[in-house]
Design an enzyme around this catalytic site. Structure first.
Site, mmCIF file in Angstrom:
data_model
loop_
_atom_site.group_PDB
_atom_site.id
_atom_site.type_symbol
_atom_site.label_atom_id
_atom_site.label_comp_id
_atom_site.label_asym_id
_atom_site.label_seq_id
_atom_site.Cartn_x
_atom_site.Cartn_y
_atom_site.Cartn_z
ATOM 1 N N ASP A 1 50.298 17.039 37.514
ATOM 2 C CA ASP A 1 49.697 16.003 36.690
ATOM 3 C C ASP A 1 49.180 14.942 37.675
ATOM 4 O OD1 ASP A 1 49.167 14.282 34.431
ATOM 5 O OD2 ASP A 1 50.970 13.179 35.018
ATOM 6 N N ASP B 1 48.027 11.132 36.779
ATOM 7 C CA ASP B 1 48.476 9.750 36.514
ATOM 8 C C ASP B 1 50.006 9.667 36.471
ATOM 9 O OD1 ASP B 1 45.778 8.863 36.114
ATOM 10 O OD2 ASP B 1 45.841 9.632 34.074
ATOM 11 N N ASN C 1 38.913 10.602 33.680
ATOM 12 C CA ASN C 1 38.642 9.848 34.912
ATOM 13 C C ASN C 1 39.197 10.544 36.154
ATOM 14 O OD1 ASN C 1 37.317 7.265 34.020
ATOM 15 N ND2 ASN C 1 39.157 7.161 32.733
HETATM 16 C C1 BG6 Z 1 46.651 10.962 31.073
HETATM 17 C C2 BG6 Z 1 47.459 9.710 30.894
HETATM 18 O O1 BG6 Z 1 46.755 11.401 32.384
HETATM 19 O O2 BG6 Z 1 45.280 10.728 30.761
HETATM 20 C C3 BG6 Z 1 47.259 9.179 29.485
HETATM 21 O O3 BG6 Z 1 48.826 9.991 31.117
HETATM 22 C C4 BG6 Z 1 45.772 8.964 29.221
HETATM 23 O O4 BG6 Z 1 47.990 7.974 29.342
HETATM 24 C C5 BG6 Z 1 45.025 10.253 29.434
HETATM 25 O O5 BG6 Z 1 45.571 8.484 27.899
HETATM 26 C C6 BG6 Z 1 43.527 10.115 29.245
HETATM 27 O O6 BG6 Z 1 43.019 9.345 30.283
HETATM 28 P P1 BG6 Z 1 41.541 8.798 30.400
HETATM 29 O O7 BG6 Z 1 41.425 8.359 31.842
HETATM 30 O O8 BG6 Z 1 40.593 9.930 30.085
HETATM 31 O O9 BG6 Z 1 41.383 7.666 29.441
HETATM 32 MG MG MG Z 2 51.198 11.492 33.925
#
Ligand code: BG6
Ligand code: MG
Length: 231
Positions: free
Chosen positions: A16, A18, A126
């Protein structure tokens, strides 16, 4: 044949992003908190932990649940999700390779030296931007993220796609996660699981770790044990 030997050694790790590779979970928290404060909606660490691993829009639903905004039209929800993402991306823009901890970098390099196949399995859209900012664009053998899935964790799709991109079968993958939803997704994919951070408290994973470097020991132990088990 080569693939069979590799898979017998369970030699693929899906990370993973984040909260595992990098501390962007903290930036997600700050961006949601800013939006929640502007709307006057209650938001704290406990609610934040439920957002780990779930998509942006599903996260918004959780942030707005039980509030006066829970039933607003979809277009307004999309605008709020956009607002949060803009705050989040402003924080991401300031990131540099220094945001990657030396321990994470050292461990990733050591796994690569040992011939480990590695992928990212993240719900985030992202992810490519973050990998580029921290100097890891091109480092992983495969990236499966929010841009190539229809269902986010706890659905297994993101990890199954990562295994497919790596060219290995699901049973030969170990997933590293900080989210309960991510551990569930990996288990549903038929993969082994290593939990850290919030997910380590859940106790649902095959292994729980306190520091990233422990992944190396786990992978080395798997290599020692698996040939015997698979004989
Ligand atoms: C995950 C996070 O990696 O990505 C979530 O743990 C988040 O909290 C999800 O909502 C989506 O992320 P993003 O960057 O597309 O808004
Ligand atoms: Mg995570």
């Amino acid at each position: 044949m080569q693939k069979e030997i590799e898979s017998g050694n369970m030699n693929a790790v899906i990370f993973d992003l984040d909260g595992v590779i990098v501390h962007t979970d903290e930036y997600h928290y700050r961006a949601w908190k800013k939006l929640a404060d502007r709307l006057g909606v209650c938001f704290d660490e406990r609610i934040n932990n439920r957002l780990r691993g779930v998509s942006r829009l599903e996260s918004l639903e959780i942030v707005l649940e039980n509030s006066a905004f829970s039933d607003i039209p979809d277009a307004e929800k999309a605008a709020l999700a956009d607002e949060k993402n803009k705050t989040y991306q402003t924080l991401l823009q300031a990131m540099t390779p220094d945001d990657l901890s030396p321990e994470v970098l050292k461990t990733l390099r050591a796994l690569k030296e040992r011939g480990c196949r590695m992928a990212i399995g993240s719900s985030s859209r992202n992810a490519p931007l973050i990998l580029e900012k921290i100097g890891l664009a091109g480092f992983f053998d495969a990236v499966s993220d929010g841009n190539n899935i229809t269902n986010s964790k706890p659905d297994p799709e993101v990890f199954l796609k990562a295994a497919e991109y790596l060219g290995v079968s699901a049973k030969d993958c170990v997933v590293v996660e900080d989210a309960d939803a991510g551990i569930e997704a990996a288990r549903r994919a038929g993969m082994k699981t290593i939990a850290m951070g919030d997910a380590a408290r859940g106790g649902q994973a095959d292994w729980s770790i306190q520091s990233f470097g422990e992944i190396l020991t786990i992978m080395e132990n798997i290599k020692r044990v698996m040939p015997i088990l698979t004989e």
